[in-house]
Design a protein around this motif. Structure first.
Motif, mmCIF file in Angstrom:
data_model
loop_
_atom_site.group_PDB
_atom_site.id
_atom_site.type_symbol
_atom_site.label_atom_id
_atom_site.label_comp_id
_atom_site.label_asym_id
_atom_site.label_seq_id
_atom_site.Cartn_x
_atom_site.Cartn_y
_atom_site.Cartn_z
ATOM 1 N N ILE A 111 8.188 -4.380 -8.616
ATOM 2 C CA ILE A 111 8.156 -2.991 -8.638
ATOM 3 C C ILE A 111 9.344 -2.481 -7.649
ATOM 4 O O ILE A 111 8.566 -1.414 -8.375
ATOM 5 C CB ILE A 111 7.059 -2.995 -6.713
ATOM 6 N N GLY A 112 9.809 -3.183 -7.107
ATOM 7 C CA GLY A 112 10.945 -2.842 -6.336
ATOM 8 C C GLY A 112 12.110 -2.371 -7.550
ATOM 9 O O GLY A 112 12.434 -0.664 -8.215
ATOM 10 N N GLY A 113 12.247 -2.973 -8.855
ATOM 11 C CA GLY A 113 12.455 -3.286 -10.459
ATOM 12 C C GLY A 113 11.920 -1.444 -11.050
ATOM 13 O O GLY A 113 12.639 -1.007 -12.050
ATOM 14 N N GLY A 114 10.911 -1.960 -11.421
ATOM 15 C CA GLY A 114 9.924 -0.110 -11.514
ATOM 16 C C GLY A 114 10.245 0.664 -10.922
ATOM 17 O O GLY A 114 11.083 2.005 -12.046
ATOM 18 N N TYR A 115 10.796 1.045 -9.895
ATOM 19 C CA TYR A 115 10.773 2.587 -9.025
ATOM 20 C C TYR A 115 12.498 2.700 -8.897
ATOM 21 O O TYR A 115 12.563 3.909 -9.171
ATOM 22 C CB TYR A 115 10.496 2.300 -7.682
ATOM 23 N N GLY A 116 13.088 1.602 -9.275
ATOM 24 C CA GLY A 116 14.677 1.538 -9.270
ATOM 25 C C GLY A 116 14.579 2.484 -10.671
ATOM 26 O O GLY A 116 15.399 3.227 -10.645
ATOM 27 N N LEU A 119 5.435 10.777 2.323
ATOM 28 C CA LEU A 119 5.516 11.295 1.249
ATOM 29 C C LEU A 119 5.154 12.959 0.417
ATOM 30 O O LEU A 119 5.850 13.962 0.434
ATOM 31 C CB LEU A 119 5.193 10.405 -0.151
ATOM 32 N N GLY A 120 3.473 12.890 1.788
ATOM 33 C CA GLY A 120 3.915 14.497 1.067
ATOM 34 C C GLY A 120 4.411 15.233 2.336
ATOM 35 O O GLY A 120 4.673 16.323 2.044
ATOM 36 N N THR A 121 4.973 15.040 3.443
ATOM 37 C CA THR A 121 5.716 15.412 4.293
ATOM 38 C C THR A 121 6.966 15.825 2.970
ATOM 39 O O THR A 121 7.652 16.497 3.406
ATOM 40 C CB THR A 121 5.665 14.938 5.976
ATOM 41 N N VAL A 122 7.552 15.012 3.014
ATOM 42 C CA VAL A 122 8.831 15.038 2.342
ATOM 43 C C VAL A 122 8.402 15.263 0.673
ATOM 44 O O VAL A 122 8.910 16.761 1.120
ATOM 45 C CB VAL A 122 8.736 13.477 1.075
ATOM 46 N N LEU A 123 7.734 15.842 0.642
ATOM 47 C CA LEU A 123 7.654 17.256 -1.057
ATOM 48 C C LEU A 123 7.233 18.060 -0.784
ATOM 49 O O LEU A 123 7.046 19.235 -1.064
ATOM 50 C CB LEU A 123 5.895 16.403 -1.475
ATOM 51 N N ALA A 124 7.152 18.347 1.092
ATOM 52 C CA ALA A 124 6.244 19.908 1.561
ATOM 53 C C ALA A 124 7.542 20.838 1.434
ATOM 54 O O ALA A 124 8.143 21.431 1.449
ATOM 55 C CB ALA A 124 5.535 19.627 2.468
ATOM 56 N N ARG A 125 8.658 19.516 2.550
ATOM 57 C CA ARG A 125 9.910 20.103 2.527
ATOM 58 C C ARG A 125 10.951 19.936 1.321
ATOM 59 O O ARG A 125 11.865 20.805 1.954
ATOM 60 C CB ARG A 125 10.442 19.364 3.427
ATOM 61 N N GLY A 144 0.588 -1.473 -0.487
ATOM 62 C CA GLY A 144 -0.049 0.042 0.299
ATOM 63 C C GLY A 144 1.112 1.476 -0.216
ATOM 64 O O GLY A 144 0.395 2.256 -0.699
ATOM 65 N N ILE A 145 1.655 1.656 0.360
ATOM 66 C CA ILE A 145 2.717 2.333 1.125
ATOM 67 C C ILE A 145 3.305 3.034 -0.577
ATOM 68 O O ILE A 145 3.637 4.170 -0.799
ATOM 69 C CB ILE A 145 4.067 2.133 2.005
ATOM 70 N N SER A 146 3.666 1.655 -1.331
ATOM 71 C CA SER A 146 4.688 1.286 -2.471
ATOM 72 C C SER A 146 3.480 1.521 -3.585
ATOM 73 O O SER A 146 3.876 2.994 -4.214
ATOM 74 C CB SER A 146 5.498 0.512 -3.834
ATOM 75 N N GLY A 197 12.400 6.624 -3.742
ATOM 76 C CA GLY A 197 13.599 5.054 -2.450
ATOM 77 C C GLY A 197 12.464 4.809 -1.796
ATOM 78 O O GLY A 197 12.996 3.994 -1.308
ATOM 79 N N ILE A 198 11.400 5.475 -0.948
ATOM 80 C CA ILE A 198 10.950 5.572 0.228
ATOM 81 C C ILE A 198 10.356 4.032 0.070
ATOM 82 O O ILE A 198 9.927 3.023 0.238
ATOM 83 C CB ILE A 198 10.263 6.649 1.100
ATOM 84 N N ALA A 199 9.197 4.468 -1.424
ATOM 85 C CA ALA A 199 8.918 3.425 -1.855
ATOM 86 C C ALA A 199 9.743 2.068 -2.277
ATOM 87 O O ALA A 199 9.262 1.639 -1.795
ATOM 88 C CB ALA A 199 8.069 3.567 -3.202
#
Length: 565
Positions: free
Chosen positions: A419-424, A489-495, A350-352, A516-518
Motif C-alpha cells: 500500500i505504501g509503495g502504491g501511494y508513493g 482529508l476532507g479538510t486538507v482538500l477544502a483548504r 482504514g485511513i489509507s 502523503g497522509i495515507a
C-alpha cells in the motif's frame, strides 16, 4: 462422559491462541498437576469451572457440549467440497452486497442537495448516517450472533439492506432518505458474522482463503459497486440505486437462508443492553464531530463539546464493562497484545484505504482545463478505480498461503508495504487514466493482503464463542479509520483549492498531501504490526504434526492450571 476443566487466569472462553494450542488435547496426568506455587498463590489467578465434552479436538474447532464440532464440512445435503464452496461464495457475496451500500451514493453525491431539496451540509447526512450506524452495528451484531446464532443475525443484517433501501427509494424527502441510509448501515454486521460462520463451519484447509475473501469483501464491494452505481445514476433515476440495492439484498438473504448452516458454537451469558446503549451513545458522540467537524468548524464549541462528552461516556462505559460478567465487549480480550495491535493497525489501513476512494474519483472527473484533471465521466472514473476490487479478490488466496507459511503477521506487514509503495508511486503517476488504474490495482493488492490477515490474527487470539464480537470490534476499527480519513482529508482538500468554473475545486497540492497522509498512516501501521507476536507453528518443518500426548482415562477428571496473565 464429561470432563471438568478448571481454567485459571481468566473466565471461560478467554484463552489465547497459544493457550488453545497447548491445551487443545487432553494433557497427561503429569501435566495436569498444578504447580505448588499456583496452589498457594490464589491472588495470582481466578479459577472458573468449565464443563466440556471429553474430546481430543482442538478447542478452536470444538463446539460446546451437545453441538457438532466446528471445522467440519457444512451439512447442506451436497458433496462436502461443493458444500464448502457454496458456503464461501454465498457469504462472500453477502459481504460484497453489504459493502456496496457504503459507495452507493458516491456517483450522485454532488447532486444530493438538488435531489433532496436541501443544503449541502444537510445532504451529507445521507452519507454520514450509513457510516455511523454501521460503526455502531458491527460489535453489537457480532455479540448477538455469538449469543443467539450467527446465521440468524446475518439474516437480520442483510434484511436491513432490503428494508433500508425500500425506505430510501420511495421518497425524495431528506428525513426518509437519511432514515433509510441509517437502516442500511446496520448491514455492516454481516461482515464479522460471516467471518465467524466460516470459522465455525469450514475445514481447516479451506478456512484461510475463505477468511481472506470475506474480509476483503468490504473493499471489493465498494470498488466494484462504484462503476455499477455510476452507470445506473447516469441512465436511470437515482431512486433506481436503492431498488437495485434492495434486489441484491433479497437475493443475498435467500442464498444465506438456503446455503448457510447455523453455527452451533454459542457464547453463554446474557446480552448487555446497558452496555449497548453506552457504546452507541459514546461512539455517536465521538464519530459525529469527526465526520461533521469540517462543516461545523474544528474549534466550534459543538464539535469540541460533543467529542469530549463522547470520550467521557466511552471511559465510563469501559469501567462498567470491566466489572460485568457478560459484557458486550470483553475489554480484557481486546487489550491482549495481538488483538490490540491488530485493531490499531486496522485503523491505519482504514485511513489509507479511504484516501484512494476520495482522491482518485475527483482527479479523474475534474476537467482537463484545470491543468491536472483527467476529464472523465462518472462511469469511466468508476471503471478506472475498479481494478482495486479485482486485485483484492485475486490476492486473497495468496494472502492465505502467506499466512499459512509465514504467519498472518507477515501477510499484514507485506500488504501495508505494498500500500505504501502504491501511494508513493502515485505521487508521480497521476497524469493519465492508465496510471491511476495501475496505482488502484497496486494499492488494492496491498489492501487485499492486509485486510485478509486481520481476521486470522483476531481469531488466533480469541475463543470461538467470542469470534463474532471480536471481529465486530475489528470492523469497527476500520470504520473509525475511514471516519478519521474522511474528516482529515476532507479538510486538507477544502483548504487547497483553485477557483474554476465559478466554484472552488481541489488542486493538485491537496491531492498530493492527502496521499502523503495515507502513506504516513500506513507507515505507522507497519510499525504497530512489527510488535505483533510471531506465529507459533503447529506443524514441524518436516510437515508432520506434533504427536499429542496420550489421553488419560475417559472417566478421570482433568485439572488444567493456566498461568496467570
Amino acid at each position: 462422559m464429561l470432563v471438568s476443566f478448571s481454567v485459571a487466569g481468566h473466565r471461560p472462553g478467554n484463552e489465547t491462541g497459544s493457550d488453545r494450542l497447548d491445551h487443545g488435547v487432553r494433557p497427561p496426568p503429569s501435566a495436569r498437576r498444578p504447580h505448588p506455587a499456583a496452589r498457594t498463590d490464589p491472588s495470582s489467578r481466578r479459577r472458573t469451572s468449565v464443563t466440556q465434552p471429553a474430546t481430543a479436538q482442538h478447542p478452536r474447532t470444538a463446539a460446546p457440549a451437545g453441538a457438532a464440532a466446528a471445522g467440519h464440512e457444512p451439512d447442506l445435503g451436497l458433496p462436502a467440497e461443493r458444500g464448502s464452496g457454496l458456503l464461501i461464495a454465498v457469504l462472500a457475496f453477502a459481504g460484497i452486497v453489504v459493502a456496496v451500500m457504503q459507495t452507493l451514493l458516491i456517483p450522485v453525491i454532488g447532486q444530493l442537495p438538488q435531489l433532496l431539496h436541501t443544503s449541502l451540509s444537510n445532504a451529507t447526512w445521507a452519507m454520514t448516517a450509513t457510516l455511523l450506524s454501521g460503526a455502531v452495528a458491527t460489535p453489537i451484531m457480532g455479540r448477538l450472533g455469538d449469543l443467539y446464532g450467527k446465521k440468524r443475525m446475518t439474516l437480520v443484517s442483510i434484511g436491513t439492506v432490503v428494508v433500508g433501501s425500500l425506505v430510501a427509494a420511495v421518497s425524495s424527502q431528506l428525513l426518509l432518505v437519511v432514515a433509510g441510509r441509517a437502516i442500511q448501515g446496520f448491514a455492516m454486521g454481516a461482515i464479522p458474522l460471516g467471518i465467524g460462520l466460516m470459522r465455525d463451519s469450514l475445514p481447516k484447509e479451506r478456512l484461510g482463503s475463505a477468511l481472506a475473501l470475506m474480509s476483503s469483501s468490504i473493499g471489493v464491494g465498494g470498488a466494484l459497486g462504484l462503476p455499477v452505481a455510476a452507470y445506473i445514476a447516469q441512465h436511470f433515476s437515482w431512486h433506481m440505486l436503492f431498488y437495485v440495492a434492495a434486489a441484491l439484498g433479497a437475493v443475498s438473504f435467500a442464498l444465506v437462508a438456503f446455503a448457510v448452516p447455523e453455527s452451533k458454537v454459542r457464547a453463554k451469558g446474557r446480552f448487555d443492553i446497558a452496555g449497548t446503549i453506552g457504546l452507541t451513545a459514546g461512539l455517536l458522540a465521538v464519530l459525529l464531530p469527526i465526520t461533521k467537524g469540517g462543516g461545523w468548524g474544528w474549534t466550534n464549541p459543538r464539535t469540541l463539546g460533543l467529542g469530549a462528552v463522547g470520550v467521557v461516556i466511552l471511559v465510563l462505559w469501559g469501567v462498567v464493562e470491566l466489572r460485568l460478567r457478560d459484557p458486550l465487549v470483553d475489554l480484557r480480550t481486546t487489550a491482549r497484545r495481538q488483538v490490540l495491535l491488530t485493531n490499531l493497525a486496522a485503523i491505519t489501513i482504514g485511513i489509507s484505504f479511504y484516501a484512494m476512494s476520495l482522491v482518485f474519483p475527483q482527479l479523474l472527473e475534474l476537467p482537463t482545463a484545470t491543468g491536472y484533471g483527467l476529464g472523465q465521466s462518472l462511469l469511466v472514473a468508476g471503471l478506472t478505480v475498479a481494478p482495486m476490487g479485482i486485485a483484492m479478490m485475486l490476492v486473497s488466496p495468496l494472502s492465505a498461503r502467506i499466512s499459512a507459511a509465514f504467519g498472518a503477521k507477515t501477510s499484514l506487514i507485506l500488504g501495508m508495504l505494498v500500500i505504501g509503495g502504491g501511494y508513493g508511486a502515485a505521487q508521480g503517476l497521476m497524469n493519465a487514466v492508465w496510471q491511476v488504474a495501475l496505482v488502484s490495482a497496486l494499492v488494492g493488492a496491498g489492501i487485499g493482503l492486509a485486510y485478509s490477515a486481520l481476521p486470522t490474527l483476531i481469531l488466533g487470539a480469541v475463543d470461538p464463542s467470542e469470534s463474532g464480537a471480536a471481529n465486530g470490534v475489528n470492523t469497527l476499527m476500520r470504520s473509525i479509520g475511514t471516519s478519521v480519513s474522511s474528516a482529515l482529508l476532507g479538510t486538507v482538500l477544502a483548504r487547497n483549492t483553485v477557483h474554476f468554473g465559478g466554484a472552488e475545486v481541489p488542486d493538485m497540492t491537496g491531492f498530493r498531501i492527502s496521499l502523503g497522509i495515507a502513506t504516513g498512516a500506513i507507515a505507522l501501521g507497519v510499525l504497530l504490526a512489527a510488535f505483533l507476536p510471531s506465529a507459533r507453528r503447529a506443524v514441524r518443518r518436516t510437515g508432520h504434526p506434533a504427536q499429542p500426548p496420550a489421553p488419560a482415562p475417559a472417566d478421570a477428571p482433568a485439572l488444567v492450571e493456566a498461568p496467570a496473565e
